[in-house]
Design a protein around this motif. Structure first.
Motif, PDB file in Angstrom:
ATOM      1  N   GLY A 106     -15.227  -9.029 -24.115  1.00 54.44           N
ATOM      2  CA  GLY A 106     -14.728  -8.114 -25.130  1.00 54.44           C
ATOM      3  C   GLY A 106     -15.278  -6.712 -25.040  1.00 54.44           C
ATOM      4  N   CYS A 107     -15.947  -6.363 -23.949  1.00 56.38           N
ATOM      5  CA  CYS A 107     -16.494  -5.004 -23.854  1.00 56.38           C
ATOM      6  C   CYS A 107     -15.369  -3.978 -23.847  1.00 56.38           C
ATOM      7  N   ASP A 108     -15.664  -2.799 -24.355  1.00 58.93           N
ATOM      8  CA  ASP A 108     -14.691  -1.719 -24.450  1.00 58.93           C
ATOM      9  C   ASP A 108     -14.471  -1.131 -23.049  1.00 58.93           C
ATOM     10  N   PRO A 109     -13.226  -1.142 -22.537  1.00 56.90           N
ATOM     11  CA  PRO A 109     -12.993  -0.578 -21.206  1.00 56.90           C
ATOM     12  C   PRO A 109     -13.398   0.883 -21.090  1.00 56.90           C
ATOM     13  N   LEU A 110     -13.356   1.606 -22.200  1.00 58.33           N
ATOM     14  CA  LEU A 110     -13.716   3.013 -22.194  1.00 58.33           C
ATOM     15  C   LEU A 110     -15.097   3.247 -22.805  1.00 58.33           C
ATOM     16  N   GLY A 111     -15.877   2.199 -22.878  1.00 61.06           N
ATOM     17  CA  GLY A 111     -17.237   2.319 -23.392  1.00 61.06           C
ATOM     18  C   GLY A 111     -18.254   2.319 -22.269  1.00 61.06           C
ATOM     19  N   PRO A 112     -19.493   2.674 -22.569  1.00 64.06           N
ATOM     20  CA  PRO A 112     -20.536   2.732 -21.532  1.00 64.06           C
ATOM     21  C   PRO A 112     -20.853   1.384 -20.926  1.00 64.06           C
ATOM     22  N   GLU A 113     -20.502   0.287 -21.631  1.00 64.09           N
ATOM     23  CA  GLU A 113     -20.838  -1.042 -21.134  1.00 64.09           C
ATOM     24  C   GLU A 113     -19.944  -1.494 -19.982  1.00 64.09           C
ATOM     25  N   ARG A 120      -9.270   0.668   4.108  1.00 62.13           N
ATOM     26  CA  ARG A 120      -9.160   0.562   2.654  1.00 62.13           C
ATOM     27  C   ARG A 120     -10.493   0.303   1.958  1.00 62.13           C
ATOM     28  N   PHE A 121     -10.536   0.689   0.679  1.00 62.46           N
ATOM     29  CA  PHE A 121     -11.607   0.277  -0.222  1.00 62.46           C
ATOM     30  C   PHE A 121     -10.981  -0.026  -1.574  1.00 62.46           C
ATOM     31  N   THR A 122     -11.757  -0.619  -2.471  1.00 68.35           N
ATOM     32  CA  THR A 122     -11.285  -1.064  -3.779  1.00 68.35           C
ATOM     33  C   THR A 122     -12.025  -0.329  -4.894  1.00 68.35           C
ATOM     34  N   THR A 123     -11.298   0.048  -5.932  1.00 66.79           N
ATOM     35  CA  THR A 123     -11.893   0.543  -7.169  1.00 66.79           C
ATOM     36  C   THR A 123     -11.575  -0.472  -8.259  1.00 66.79           C
ATOM     37  N   ALA A 124     -12.575  -0.857  -9.043  1.00 66.29           N
ATOM     38  CA  ALA A 124     -12.368  -1.913 -10.033  1.00 66.29           C
ATOM     39  C   ALA A 124     -13.177  -1.639 -11.291  1.00 66.29           C
ATOM     40  N   ALA A 125     -12.685  -2.187 -12.390  1.00 70.90           N
ATOM     41  CA  ALA A 125     -13.330  -2.093 -13.701  1.00 70.90           C
ATOM     42  C   ALA A 125     -12.503  -2.954 -14.647  1.00 70.90           C
ATOM     43  N   LYS A 126     -12.967  -3.116 -15.859  1.00 71.58           N
ATOM     44  CA  LYS A 126     -12.081  -3.652 -16.891  1.00 71.58           C
ATOM     45  C   LYS A 126     -11.045  -2.586 -17.198  1.00 71.58           C
ATOM     46  N   SER A 127      -9.754  -2.984 -17.199  1.00 72.36           N
ATOM     47  CA  SER A 127      -8.675  -1.998 -17.309  1.00 72.36           C
ATOM     48  C   SER A 127      -8.446  -1.578 -18.757  1.00 72.36           C
ATOM     49  N   PRO A 128      -8.315  -0.265 -19.012  1.00 71.90           N
ATOM     50  CA  PRO A 128      -7.977   0.197 -20.360  1.00 71.90           C
ATOM     51  C   PRO A 128      -6.509  -0.008 -20.713  1.00 71.90           C
ATOM     52  N   LEU A 129      -5.702  -0.442 -19.757  1.00 67.36           N
ATOM     53  CA  LEU A 129      -4.302  -0.765 -20.039  1.00 67.36           C
ATOM     54  C   LEU A 129      -4.120  -2.232 -20.399  1.00 67.36           C
ATOM     55  N   THR A 130      -4.683  -3.133 -19.591  1.00 69.76           N
ATOM     56  CA  THR A 130      -4.466  -4.564 -19.790  1.00 69.76           C
ATOM     57  C   THR A 130      -5.606  -5.237 -20.539  1.00 69.76           C
ATOM     58  N   TYR A 131      -6.766  -4.615 -20.570  1.00 64.28           N
ATOM     59  CA  TYR A 131      -7.999  -5.216 -21.095  1.00 64.28           C
ATOM     60  C   TYR A 131      -8.410  -6.443 -20.286  1.00 64.28           C
ATOM     61  N   GLY A 132      -7.832  -6.606 -19.105  1.00 67.06           N
ATOM     62  CA  GLY A 132      -8.242  -7.616 -18.149  1.00 67.06           C
ATOM     63  C   GLY A 132      -8.817  -6.934 -16.924  1.00 67.06           C
ATOM     64  N   ILE A 133      -8.872  -7.665 -15.832  1.00 66.73           N
ATOM     65  CA  ILE A 133      -9.431  -7.111 -14.615  1.00 66.73           C
ATOM     66  C   ILE A 133      -8.550  -5.961 -14.120  1.00 66.73           C
ATOM     67  N   GLY A 134      -9.201  -4.887 -13.738  1.00 64.74           N
ATOM     68  CA  GLY A 134      -8.499  -3.745 -13.159  1.00 64.74           C
ATOM     69  C   GLY A 134      -8.924  -3.573 -11.715  1.00 64.74           C
ATOM     70  N   ASN A 152      -9.851 -12.840 -16.818  1.00 72.92           N
ATOM     71  CA  ASN A 152      -8.809 -12.482 -17.772  1.00 72.92           C
ATOM     72  C   ASN A 152      -8.783 -13.429 -18.962  1.00 72.92           C
ATOM     73  N   LEU A 153      -8.958 -14.729 -18.697  1.00 70.07           N
ATOM     74  CA  LEU A 153      -9.015 -15.684 -19.798  1.00 70.07           C
ATOM     75  C   LEU A 153     -10.202 -15.376 -20.712  1.00 70.07           C
ATOM     76  N   ARG A 154     -11.329 -15.024 -20.113  1.00 70.97           N
ATOM     77  CA  ARG A 154     -12.507 -14.658 -20.907  1.00 70.97           C
ATOM     78  C   ARG A 154     -12.220 -13.469 -21.802  1.00 70.97           C
ATOM     79  N   GLU A 155     -11.391 -12.540 -21.316  1.00 72.97           N
ATOM     80  CA  GLU A 155     -11.098 -11.314 -22.061  1.00 72.97           C
ATOM     81  C   GLU A 155      -9.907 -11.456 -23.000  1.00 72.97           C
ATOM     82  N   GLY A 156      -9.360 -12.670 -23.122  1.00 69.35           N
ATOM     83  CA  GLY A 156      -8.334 -12.912 -24.128  1.00 69.35           C
ATOM     84  C   GLY A 156      -6.911 -12.989 -23.635  1.00 69.35           C
TER      85      GLY A 156
END
Length: 632
Positions: free
Chosen positions: A52-59, A79-93, A561-565
């Motif tokens: 449940g961490c905020d995608p746009l938060g420091p966490e 190639r390389f990959t950029t990843a984070a919790k997505s602020p669009l889906t709130y799942g894996i980005g 993604n299941l963990r994030e709802g």
């Protein structure tokens, strides 16, 4: 580590809050199990963030990841990959990027760079030799990408590689991109917004040497073989030749049907403007990637673009559809100008296109009115208005502030029937490649943990019984895809093909093999991918191990993604694709059947070793060494 080749085995953790860093070493077992790319990124997110961490938060974490094999100057390894919790889906980005930055990342002294926390003020971070130096980026905040890189080069020298955000990322546009080396986009899922929320203006790589590879002669031999065979593979040759793969609409879009006006139509007036001849009238430069002979990426500058930075005109496939027929625009120069501005402002051209097409359809249907947009309407086909609106989105000004939230959130705020016209899955905007006529793509858009991507699996068009490349089955049969299947067919036997194709490109995403270089329809066979992995790392490996990495990525991302709802209910497409058949062209009448689609989803879950709710079973987790998730 002794006798280690091709990768460092290290993760560089950079804390923006405390302006400190540490270099962490992980053992070979970790890298053997997680490989790199989005798989290692998901592992780190599960380890280091709370549900449940905020995608746009420091966490949230912002992760730039190479792999055990990627980042060396050879065919398919840039190639390389950029990843984070997505602020669009709130799942894996997760998003992947070509160009020089990935090779520079391998020379940084770490395989993965993880940014944590939030800087107090605009910051740049210089990485060299496994060390981080924090720079004041206040003077660059508000600058477009080109100005940012110019300023950094004046300060640090020309021999740097820069991943930066533009105004869109600074203003937390949820579909903001990260742009590398001025023109290569990390375009999807809002990674630029995560970077902006951390007040991280740029990540700069300078100098350094890559780790030695195990057998450079074999790596070079595979690359030389690749180069020799480009001319005999129709798809690779099409990518190689001018104008490149951005010119797909007229050549290949018709057979599978076009997305026109937010998928409300499939017949497009002005299609002739997207012919090869129209592209070739423009200034075109080959960009390519270090060491790869295919030179897929081209720079195509618009006519009348003297006011634009020509270094920002690198173009990918998505933008031609999303900013062309999807918004009713038949003027190629508008599309090319939009592409350049996306690279300067730091906007994902695909999500941008569908945010615009949502607004245009809402104006058309009376859900928005002139009072919502400075007394004007935003209409399909109005390229000048679309270009103006993209600037407003990047600045979060006027109606642009609403659209900057992405289609799902914007439609919810508009209200009424607007959500019906929001073309997204899990909150990520659709792509302009038709799913009603290509059922593997439909399944991919629905079940992929990262939402709809046009490169989620090889397209059904390639395997169709009446169109498609003549060589399609040559490498596909090694995956168990033995026969051509009609592109619009939906059945359990085709789900088998989909799972194999999805797993292969998922494995490529783990290892950051470029899908524009590999099987099933391009030149590098699964055997050659295995040989390349051995040549770089020295591992005794197999195609089985590579495919297992692909499956493991899908399981671990699913768990995140299941963990994030997110749930199985999110594995669905917009109602339009079930209710409105394609109305024109050779695919006229194609539409998805809800019952057949649900049956295909159920079959896919079972084939993956997931339960009826789409959750990986205990046996599946043990099978992949992921049983630690059960205690989390």
């Amino acid at each position: 580590m002794n006798n280690q080749y091709g990768y460092w085995g290290t993760i560089l953790w950079v804390d923006l809050s405390t302006r400190t860093y540490r270099l962490e070493e992980r053992d070979e077992l970790f890298w053997r199990r997680y490989g790199g790319g989005g798989l290692v990124a998901t592992k780190l997110l599960l380890e280091a963030t709370e549900p449940g961490c905020d995608p746009l938060g420091p966490e949230n974490l912002l992760i730039f990841a190479s792999s055990v094999v990627a980042g060396h100057p050879a065919a398919g390894l840039a190639r390389f990959t950029t990843a984070a919790k997505s602020p669009l889906t709130y799942g894996i980005g997760e998003t992947r990027t070509e160009g020089p930055w990935g090779v520079a990342l391998k020379g940084s002294g770490a395989d993965v760079i993880v940014f944590t926390g939030q800087a107090e003020r605009p910051t740049g971070v210089l990485i060299e030799g496994g060390r981080a130096t924090f720079l004041d980026a206040g003077a660059l905040w508000g600058c477009q990408i080109g100005e940012t890189v110019d300023g950094l080069e004046r300060e640090l020298g020309a021999e740097i590689h820069v991943a930066a955000i533009g105004p869109a990322g600074e203003n937390l546009v949820r579909f903001a991109s990260v742009i590398t080396d001025r023109t290569y986009q990390a375009a999807r899922m809002g990674m630029g917004a995560v970077m902006g929320a951390k007040r991280l203006k740029a990540v700069i790589l300078r100098g350094g040497e890559r780790p030695a590879v195990y057998d450079e002669a074999v790596m070079k031999r595979i690359t030389a073989d690749f180069e020799r065979r480009i001319s005999v593979n129709d798809l690779s040759k099409w990518q190689y030749d001018l104008p490149g793969f951005s010119c797909w609409i007229y050549l290949h879009g018709l057979d599978a049907a076009l997305d026109v006006n937010n998928y409300s139509r499939s017949q497009f007036e002005g299609l002739e403007h997207f012919q090869e001849a129209s592209f070739l009238e423009h200034s075109i430069e080959e960009l390519g990637c270090p060491g790869c002979p295919n030179r897929c990426i081209k720079s195509i500058h618009p006519h009348g673009g003297a006011d634009l930075d020509p270094r920002a005109s690198g173009i990918h496939q998505d933008v031609a559809g999303a900013m062309g027929p999807n918004i009713g625009v038949a003027d190629l120069d508008v599309v090319l100008r939009a592409n350049n501005l996306c690279n300067q402002l730091g906007l994902d051209p695909t999500s941008l296109g569908f945010a615009l097409s949502l607004a245009m359809e809402c104006f058309e249907r009376g859900l928005l009115g002139p009072e919502d947009h400075d007394g004007r309407a935003l209409t399909f086909g109005d390229g000048a208005a679309a270009l103006e609106m993209m600037e407003q989105i990047a600045a979060r000004r006027g109606l642009g502030d609403l659209l900057a939230e992405g289609t799902r959130r914007a439609a919810a705020r508009i209200g009424g029937e607007a959500p019906h016209y929001a073309m997204h899955v899990k909150g990520l905007e659709m792509v302009a490649f038709e799913p009603r006529s290509q059922t593997n793509l439909a399944l991919g858009y629905a079940v992929a943990p990262i939402g709809p991507r046009y490169d989620i699996c090889e397209h059904d068009w390639d395997f169709d019984t009446t169109v498609g490349w003549s060589h399609t089955l040559e490498l596909s049969r090694t995956l168990g895809v033995l026969e051509r299947v009609p592109m619009n067919y939906m059945g359990a036997d085709k789900v088998h093909n989909f799972k194999a194709l999805l797993t292969l490109w998922s494995a490529a995403d783990v290892l950051d093999f470029c899908i524009f270089a590999i099987a099933p329809t391009r030149l590098l066979s699964l055997r050659q991918m295995t040989d390349m992995l051995h040549a770089v790392t020295g591992w005794e490996t197999s195609s089985y191990e590579i495919m297992r990495l692909g499956e493991r990525r899908l399981h671990l991302m699913r768990w995140y993604n299941l963990r994030e709802g997110l749930t199985a209910a999110d594995d669905w497409l917009p109602d339009r694709f079930y209710e409105e058949p394609i109305a024109a062209g050779p695919r006229r009448g194609d539409v998805l059947d809800r019952t057949a689609f649900q049956q295909a989803l159920d079959t896919f879950y079972a084939m993956m070793g997931w339960d009826e709710d789409g959750r990986p079973t205990q046996a599946t987790l043990f099978d992949h060494g992921l049983e630690w998730l059960l205690a989390a």
